[in-house]
Design a protein around this motif. Sequence first.
Motif, mmCIF file in Angstrom:
data_model
loop_
_atom_site.group_PDB
_atom_site.id
_atom_site.type_symbol
_atom_site.label_atom_id
_atom_site.label_comp_id
_atom_site.label_asym_id
_atom_site.label_seq_id
_atom_site.Cartn_x
_atom_site.Cartn_y
_atom_site.Cartn_z
ATOM 1 N N ILE A 6 0.870 -1.176 0.000
ATOM 2 C CA ILE A 6 0.000 0.000 0.000
ATOM 3 C C ILE A 6 0.909 1.230 0.000
ATOM 4 C CG2 ILE A 6 -1.781 1.264 1.258
ATOM 5 C CD1 ILE A 6 -2.546 -1.404 2.562
ATOM 6 N N TYR A 7 0.595 2.190 -0.876
ATOM 7 C CA TYR A 7 1.453 3.366 -0.955
ATOM 8 C C TYR A 7 0.635 4.618 -1.223
ATOM 9 C CZ TYR A 7 0.816 3.425 -6.004
ATOM 10 O OH TYR A 7 0.264 3.514 -7.251
ATOM 11 N N TYR A 8 1.243 5.754 -0.904
ATOM 12 C CA TYR A 8 0.716 7.065 -1.252
ATOM 13 C C TYR A 8 1.849 7.804 -1.951
ATOM 14 C CZ TYR A 8 -0.800 11.869 -0.996
ATOM 15 O OH TYR A 8 -1.150 13.157 -1.329
ATOM 16 N N LEU A 25 8.055 -9.023 -4.957
ATOM 17 C CA LEU A 25 7.368 -9.917 -4.012
ATOM 18 C C LEU A 25 6.184 -10.651 -4.638
ATOM 19 C CD1 LEU A 25 7.264 -7.577 -0.880
ATOM 20 C CD2 LEU A 25 8.888 -9.419 -1.369
ATOM 21 N N LYS A 26 5.884 -10.315 -5.906
ATOM 22 C CA LYS A 26 4.684 -10.850 -6.567
ATOM 23 C C LYS A 26 3.447 -10.563 -5.709
ATOM 24 C CE LYS A 26 7.091 -14.518 -9.099
ATOM 25 N NZ LYS A 26 8.194 -13.708 -9.364
ATOM 26 N N ALA A 27 3.387 -9.320 -5.243
ATOM 27 C CA ALA A 27 2.335 -8.879 -4.319
ATOM 28 C C ALA A 27 1.286 -8.057 -5.053
ATOM 29 C CB ALA A 27 2.950 -8.038 -3.205
ATOM 30 N N ASP A 28 0.121 -7.967 -4.432
ATOM 31 C CA ASP A 28 -0.895 -7.038 -4.901
ATOM 32 C C ASP A 28 -0.449 -5.632 -4.502
ATOM 33 O OD1 ASP A 28 -2.480 -9.123 -5.827
ATOM 34 O OD2 ASP A 28 -3.569 -9.302 -3.938
ATOM 35 N N ILE A 29 -0.962 -4.644 -5.213
ATOM 36 C CA ILE A 29 -0.577 -3.260 -4.928
ATOM 37 C C ILE A 29 -1.835 -2.396 -4.889
ATOM 38 C CG2 ILE A 29 -0.133 -2.745 -7.355
ATOM 39 C CD1 ILE A 29 2.229 -0.969 -6.326
ATOM 40 N N ASN A 30 -1.854 -1.438 -3.960
ATOM 41 C CA ASN A 30 -3.009 -0.570 -3.812
ATOM 42 C C ASN A 30 -2.521 0.836 -3.473
ATOM 43 O OD1 ASN A 30 -5.539 0.483 -3.467
ATOM 44 N ND2 ASN A 30 -6.198 -1.009 -1.962
ATOM 45 N N ARG A 31 -3.027 1.803 -4.213
ATOM 46 C CA ARG A 31 -2.658 3.203 -3.978
ATOM 47 C C ARG A 31 -3.679 3.866 -3.066
ATOM 48 N NH1 ARG A 31 -1.402 7.902 -8.405
ATOM 49 N NH2 ARG A 31 -1.190 9.555 -6.875
ATOM 50 N N LEU A 32 -3.182 4.575 -2.058
ATOM 51 C CA LEU A 32 -4.059 5.373 -1.207
ATOM 52 C C LEU A 32 -4.399 6.658 -1.940
ATOM 53 C CD1 LEU A 32 -2.363 5.097 2.300
ATOM 54 C CD2 LEU A 32 -4.401 3.918 1.491
ATOM 55 N N GLU A 33 -5.657 6.999 -1.974
ATOM 56 C CA GLU A 33 -6.109 8.220 -2.641
ATOM 57 C C GLU A 33 -6.392 9.290 -1.595
ATOM 58 O OE1 GLU A 33 -6.309 8.654 -5.928
ATOM 59 O OE2 GLU A 33 -5.722 6.581 -6.359
ATOM 60 N N ASP A 34 -5.973 10.492 -1.888
ATOM 61 C CA ASP A 34 -6.200 11.618 -0.994
ATOM 62 C C ASP A 34 -7.566 12.233 -1.292
ATOM 63 O OD1 ASP A 34 -5.902 13.714 0.772
ATOM 64 O OD2 ASP A 34 -3.895 14.221 0.079
ATOM 65 N N ARG A 35 -8.251 12.668 -0.269
ATOM 66 C CA ARG A 35 -9.554 13.325 -0.450
ATOM 67 C C ARG A 35 -9.403 14.718 -1.028
ATOM 68 N NH1 ARG A 35 -12.671 12.099 5.195
ATOM 69 N NH2 ARG A 35 -12.118 9.908 5.296
ATOM 70 N N TYR A 44 0.899 21.804 -2.867
ATOM 71 C CA TYR A 44 2.200 21.457 -2.285
ATOM 72 C C TYR A 44 2.363 22.100 -0.912
ATOM 73 C CZ TYR A 44 7.246 20.978 -1.783
ATOM 74 O OH TYR A 44 8.496 20.672 -1.312
ATOM 75 N N VAL A 45 2.016 23.368 -0.804
ATOM 76 C CA VAL A 45 2.115 24.078 0.483
ATOM 77 C C VAL A 45 1.159 23.454 1.494
ATOM 78 C CG1 VAL A 45 1.703 26.283 1.646
ATOM 79 C CG2 VAL A 45 2.913 26.232 -0.546
ATOM 80 N N ALA A 46 -0.078 23.157 1.081
ATOM 81 C CA ALA A 46 -1.055 22.543 1.988
ATOM 82 C C ALA A 46 -0.565 21.190 2.476
ATOM 83 C CB ALA A 46 -2.405 22.397 1.285
ATOM 84 N N TYR A 47 0.045 20.414 1.584
ATOM 85 C CA TYR A 47 0.584 19.104 1.962
ATOM 86 C C TYR A 47 1.660 19.254 3.030
ATOM 87 C CZ TYR A 47 3.170 14.742 1.587
ATOM 88 O OH TYR A 47 3.820 13.563 1.881
ATOM 89 N N ASN A 48 2.565 20.204 2.828
ATOM 90 C CA ASN A 48 3.650 20.406 3.790
ATOM 91 C C ASN A 48 3.137 20.914 5.126
ATOM 92 O OD1 ASN A 48 6.138 19.622 2.447
ATOM 93 N ND2 ASN A 48 5.571 21.187 0.977
ATOM 94 N N ILE A 49 2.166 21.799 5.100
ATOM 95 C CA ILE A 49 1.595 22.290 6.359
ATOM 96 C C ILE A 49 0.936 21.154 7.123
ATOM 97 C CG2 ILE A 49 -0.238 23.747 7.340
ATOM 98 C CD1 ILE A 49 0.482 25.808 5.152
#
Length: 62
Positions: A6-8, A25-35, A44-49
């Motif tokens: 799982i990644y973002y 790893l022959k693993a499943d993969i899932n992306r975390l989605e931001d609201r 970018y500024v909001a993310y850093n804050i």
Amino acid sequence: MKTLVIYYSLSGNTQKVAEAIANTLKADINRLEDRHSRTGPIGYVAYNISSIVFSTWKNSLC
């Protein structure tokens, strides 16, 4: 046992690493989605804050 990666990724760099790990790893993969949109200069500024606020809050609990 199944493995899930799982990644973002804001810029795409973490996505590349997560895909490489999942392939190895022959693993499943899932992306975390931001609201909220984190693109462009304002995003970018909001993310850093939010990162600073969360890390400060997390450290105050220790």
